[in-house]
Design a protein around this motif. Structure first.
Motif, PDB file in Angstrom:
ATOM      1  N   ALA A 197       6.242  -9.386   7.038  1.00  0.00           N
ATOM      2  CA  ALA A 197       5.319  -8.499   6.325  1.00  0.00           C
ATOM      3  C   ALA A 197       4.756  -9.145   5.066  1.00  0.00           C
ATOM      4  CB  ALA A 197       6.029  -7.196   5.959  1.00  0.00           C
ATOM      5  N   LEU A 198       5.542 -10.010   4.430  1.00  0.00           N
ATOM      6  CA  LEU A 198       5.170 -10.583   3.137  1.00  0.00           C
ATOM      7  C   LEU A 198       4.942 -12.083   3.244  1.00  0.00           C
ATOM      8  CD1 LEU A 198       7.865  -8.659   1.101  1.00  0.00           C
ATOM      9  CD2 LEU A 198       5.404  -8.284   0.899  1.00  0.00           C
ATOM     10  N   ARG A 199       4.126 -12.592   2.306  1.00  0.00           N
ATOM     11  CA  ARG A 199       3.872 -14.027   2.211  1.00  0.00           C
ATOM     12  C   ARG A 199       4.121 -14.483   0.772  1.00  0.00           C
ATOM     13  NH1 ARG A 199      -1.131 -12.499   5.076  1.00  0.00           N
ATOM     14  NH2 ARG A 199      -2.219 -12.612   3.072  1.00  0.00           N
ATOM     15  N   PRO A 200       4.530 -15.733   0.572  1.00  0.00           N
ATOM     16  CA  PRO A 200       4.637 -16.241  -0.796  1.00  0.00           C
ATOM     17  C   PRO A 200       3.310 -16.070  -1.539  1.00  0.00           C
ATOM     18  CG  PRO A 200       5.681 -17.760   0.725  1.00  0.00           C
ATOM     19  CD  PRO A 200       4.978 -16.732   1.568  1.00  0.00           C
ATOM     20  N   GLY A 201       3.399 -15.588  -2.767  1.00  0.00           N
ATOM     21  CA  GLY A 201       2.200 -15.303  -3.552  1.00  0.00           C
ATOM     22  C   GLY A 201       1.845 -13.832  -3.588  1.00  0.00           C
ATOM     23  N   ASP A 202       2.304 -13.052  -2.603  1.00  0.00           N
ATOM     24  CA  ASP A 202       2.114 -11.604  -2.656  1.00  0.00           C
ATOM     25  C   ASP A 202       2.871 -11.030  -3.854  1.00  0.00           C
ATOM     26  OD1 ASP A 202       0.541 -11.487  -0.370  1.00  0.00           O
ATOM     27  OD2 ASP A 202       2.215 -11.018   0.969  1.00  0.00           O
ATOM     28  N   GLU A 203       2.506  -9.824  -4.253  1.00  0.00           N
ATOM     29  CA  GLU A 203       3.204  -9.157  -5.348  1.00  0.00           C
ATOM     30  C   GLU A 203       3.695  -7.788  -4.888  1.00  0.00           C
ATOM     31  OE1 GLU A 203       0.981  -9.118  -8.997  1.00  0.00           O
ATOM     32  OE2 GLU A 203       0.474 -11.247  -8.839  1.00  0.00           O
ATOM     33  N   ILE A 204       4.760  -7.317  -5.537  1.00  0.00           N
ATOM     34  CA  ILE A 204       5.370  -6.034  -5.195  1.00  0.00           C
ATOM     35  C   ILE A 204       5.545  -5.212  -6.461  1.00  0.00           C
ATOM     36  CG2 ILE A 204       7.412  -4.873  -4.266  1.00  0.00           C
ATOM     37  CD1 ILE A 204       7.957  -7.359  -2.584  1.00  0.00           C
ATOM     38  N   GLN A 205       5.208  -3.935  -6.367  1.00  0.00           N
ATOM     39  CA  GLN A 205       5.529  -2.976  -7.418  1.00  0.00           C
ATOM     40  C   GLN A 205       6.188  -1.777  -6.742  1.00  0.00           C
ATOM     41  OE1 GLN A 205       2.324  -2.033 -10.104  1.00  0.00           O
ATOM     42  NE2 GLN A 205       3.744  -1.286 -11.643  1.00  0.00           N
ATOM     43  N   TYR A 206       7.272  -1.286  -7.336  1.00  0.00           N
ATOM     44  CA  TYR A 206       8.035  -0.201  -6.723  1.00  0.00           C
ATOM     45  C   TYR A 206       7.633   1.141  -7.308  1.00  0.00           C
ATOM     46  CZ  TYR A 206      10.703  -3.988  -4.784  1.00  0.00           C
ATOM     47  OH  TYR A 206      11.048  -5.126  -4.107  1.00  0.00           O
ATOM     48  N   ARG A 207       7.632   2.157  -6.451  1.00  0.00           N
ATOM     49  CA  ARG A 207       7.345   3.531  -6.859  1.00  0.00           C
ATOM     50  C   ARG A 207       8.576   4.376  -6.579  1.00  0.00           C
ATOM     51  NH1 ARG A 207       3.735   4.575  -3.415  1.00  0.00           N
ATOM     52  NH2 ARG A 207       4.523   6.277  -2.122  1.00  0.00           N
ATOM     53  N   ALA A 208       9.128   4.999  -7.618  1.00  0.00           N
ATOM     54  CA  ALA A 208      10.344   5.794  -7.461  1.00  0.00           C
ATOM     55  C   ALA A 208      10.046   7.065  -6.671  1.00  0.00           C
ATOM     56  CB  ALA A 208      10.924   6.144  -8.828  1.00  0.00           C
ATOM     57  N   VAL A 209      10.851   7.324  -5.640  1.00  0.00           N
ATOM     58  CA  VAL A 209      10.720   8.533  -4.827  1.00  0.00           C
ATOM     59  C   VAL A 209      12.103   9.142  -4.630  1.00  0.00           C
ATOM     60  CG1 VAL A 209       8.662   7.682  -3.624  1.00  0.00           C
ATOM     61  CG2 VAL A 209      10.936   7.267  -2.639  1.00  0.00           C
ATOM     62  N   GLY A 210      12.124  10.370  -4.113  1.00  0.00           N
ATOM     63  CA  GLY A 210      13.380  11.047  -3.849  1.00  0.00           C
ATOM     64  C   GLY A 210      13.926  10.710  -2.472  1.00  0.00           C
TER      65      GLY A 210
END
Length: 234
Positions: A197-210
């Motif tokens: 799903a991911l490649r080097p150079g991609d970025e991730i930001q997390y969203r808090a959920v229940g």
């Protein structure tokens, strides 16, 4: 097969990682006939030469000329990078090490979650397990050592941290990293294309959920992204 390893540092540095990603992108974009395969690690690029190509001195000369053509530490990152906003449950019984990790870095749990969700972490490399991303960096106070005892098993989609990095596990595995969050994101899907799903150079930001939200993403996860929103960075 003859291979060449180009190393941009002797230990992990973000500038060296970016240089490796930029150089590999350059090689792939203008890929000579003699190059059969390329890959990156944290600070290195591997170039495999076609075994039927016998002018290895010529290959080495081409690599040296490419390296000297610009300052790769200041080169732009590859095009086509993406930002993944990934829903994540922090703490609870699903990720029981968040409390200990927050305490170890001197933060209240709410402040720890706020920092983790405010951070855009870059995928430095894919490794250890199929599709598994090593990302970072968190602030310096997140320079946690690995745990002294292994957690015997964390599930696929587990978000773990140590040494200022974050990893989403691609499959169930034992680990010495701190299990601080749980996602429905599937890094490795052998039945889909692309399988990673991911490649080097991609970025991730997390969203808090229940927990209920995460269960909904698990139940409706045909694309394996676990409710993630994907945008193009460049």
């Amino acid at each position: 097969m003859v291979g060449f390893i180009i190393q941009f540092a002797d230990h992990f540095l973000t500038d060296a990682n970016k240089a490796a990603l930029a150089f590999r992108s350059f090689v792939e974009k203008d890929r000579p006939d003699f190059v059969s395969e390329t890959s990156t690690s944290l600070v290195s690029v591997f170039i495999a030469a076609d075994p039927l190509h016998d002018d290895y001195h010529g290959v080495e000369e081409w690599i040296q000329n490419a390296l000297s053509s610009r300052n790769w530490y200041h080169a732009p990152l590859p095009e086509g990078r993406r930002l993944f906003e990934i829903p994540c449950v922090f703490g609870t019984d699903l990720a029981p090490r968040l409390h200990d990790a927050a305490q170890a870095v001197g933060l209240h749990i709410d402040d720890a979650i706020a920092e983790l969700t405010a951070t855009r972490s870059m995928v430095f490399t894919i490794g250890y397990a199929p599709g598994q991303p090593y990302t970072g960096l968190l602030e310096k106070h997140w320079d946690l050592p690995r745990l002294s005892q292994l957690n015997p098993l964390v599930p696929a989609g587990a978000l773990v941290t140590a040494i200022r990095q974050l990893i989403i596990f691609s499959g169930p595995t034992p680990t010495g990293w701190w299990h601080i969050g749980q996602t429905a994101f599937r890094c490795f899907q052998p039945q889909r294309e692309p399988v990673f799903a991911l490649r080097p150079g991609d970025e991730i930001q997390y969203r808090a959920v229940g927990v209920a939200d995460l269960q909904e993403f698990e139940n409706n996860n045909e694309n394996g992204l676990g409710g993630a929103i994907v945008d193009i960075i460049s």
